[in-house]
Design an enzyme around this catalytic site. Structure first.
Site, PDB file in Angstrom:
ATOM      1  N   ASP A 102       0.842  -1.196   0.000  1.00  0.00           N
ATOM      2  CA  ASP A 102       0.000   0.000   0.000  1.00  0.00           C
ATOM      3  C   ASP A 102       0.879   1.248   0.000  1.00  0.00           C
ATOM      4  OD1 ASP A 102      -2.140  -1.710   0.212  1.00  0.00           O
ATOM      5  OD2 ASP A 102      -2.280  -1.515   2.392  1.00  0.00           O
TER       6      ASP A 102
HETATM    7  N1  URA Z   1      -1.145  -5.936   3.932  1.00  0.00           N
HETATM    8  C1  URA Z   1      -1.666  -4.684   3.921  1.00  0.00           C
HETATM    9  O1  URA Z   1      -2.712  -4.432   4.487  1.00  0.00           O
HETATM   10  N2  URA Z   1      -0.984  -3.731   3.257  1.00  0.00           N
HETATM   11  C2  URA Z   1       0.185  -3.951   2.633  1.00  0.00           C
HETATM   12  O2  URA Z   1       0.766  -3.029   2.066  1.00  0.00           O
HETATM   13  C3  URA Z   1       0.718  -5.240   2.671  1.00  0.00           C
HETATM   14  C4  URA Z   1       0.039  -6.229   3.325  1.00  0.00           C
END
Ligand code: URA
Length: 236
Positions: A102
């Protein structure tokens, strides 16, 4: 292939460093010093030695990036693209982020142009482990931790068993073998908490290099490349 391209693609040296080394007679092709880095060589048969070290040519390039917050895992050439942290020639060579973190997640991101490897690492069938450090708010109890480990319902999907090592009620490490969209955030939401910080420390056999500052990258070492699952299959 041009000699400087051949050497730089292996991560041994930049094109500038190649030009310097070649002028000093430090690049040997099949035992002969080549001073012109634009010379073409046969990448399938040439034996190249750079400053005394044999160069192993690879078809693909592998880079470890310490992703900072605020950049997006995309190959689109947008100002926030993670590819903007890397030399422009990487995108031209078809390199892409292997999987997604993310925008607000930091940590280990593999950038490569090896499509079969990306497939092997990302396929749900291969259960490649990803390890994250987290901070959550509100803190979680032992009961919630056990729920995360056993599997929780995220929008009708029961997550696979995970490992959680809590350092304190609001922080620790979690290891999962899946890569669903916003997986860790949704798992914590399912037990009534919220992720406020997330950092990927490991991706399969790769461990984030502690000497890599956020926003910086390096080529994978030969040992790291050899440790990747698809490479092991190739050498069996
Ligand atoms: N899980 C999440 O919620 N975000 C990420 O970036 C990676 C794994």
């Amino acid at each position: 292939m041009r000699l400087d391209k051949y050497i730089s693609q292996t991560g041994t040296a930049s094109r500038k460093e190649c030009a310097r080394a070649a002028r000093a007679g430090l690049i040997l092709v099949n035992g002969i010093a080549v001073r012109d880095v634009s010379a073409h060589i046969d990448e399938n048969s040439a034996e190249v030695v750079f400053c005394g070290k044999t160069v192993l040519w690879r078809r693909y390039t592998y880079v470890m990036l310490h992703k900072p917050a605020g950049v997006v895992c995309t190959t689109e050439d947008t100002p926030r693209s993670v590819m903007r942290l890397l030399p422009p020639e990487f995108a031209r060579r078809g390199m892409f982020p292997c999987g997604r973190l993310d925008a607000d997640t930091v940590g280990l991101l593999l950038i490569t142009n090896d499509g079969p490897l990306a497939h092997a690492l990302l396929s749900p069938r291969h259960h490649v482990e990803k390890v994250y450090t987290y901070i959550c708010d509100p803190p979680i109890t032992h009961r919630q931790l056990s729920q995360l480990e056993a599997g929780v319902d995220i929008d009708g999907y029961l997550t696979k068993p995970a490992r959680v090592e809590a350092q304190s009620p609001d922080r620790g490490r979690i290891a999962v073998t899946e890569g669903k969209y916003h997986q860790i955030k949704r798992m914590f939401a399912a037990v009534g908490s919220k992720i406020v910080f997330l950092k990927r420390e490991q991706f399969g056999p790769l461990v984030l290099d502690p000497s890599l500052a956020e926003g910086t990258w390096r080529y994978l070492t030969d040992a790291e490349i050899a440790s990747l699952p698809y490479m092991q299959n190739l050498s069996e």
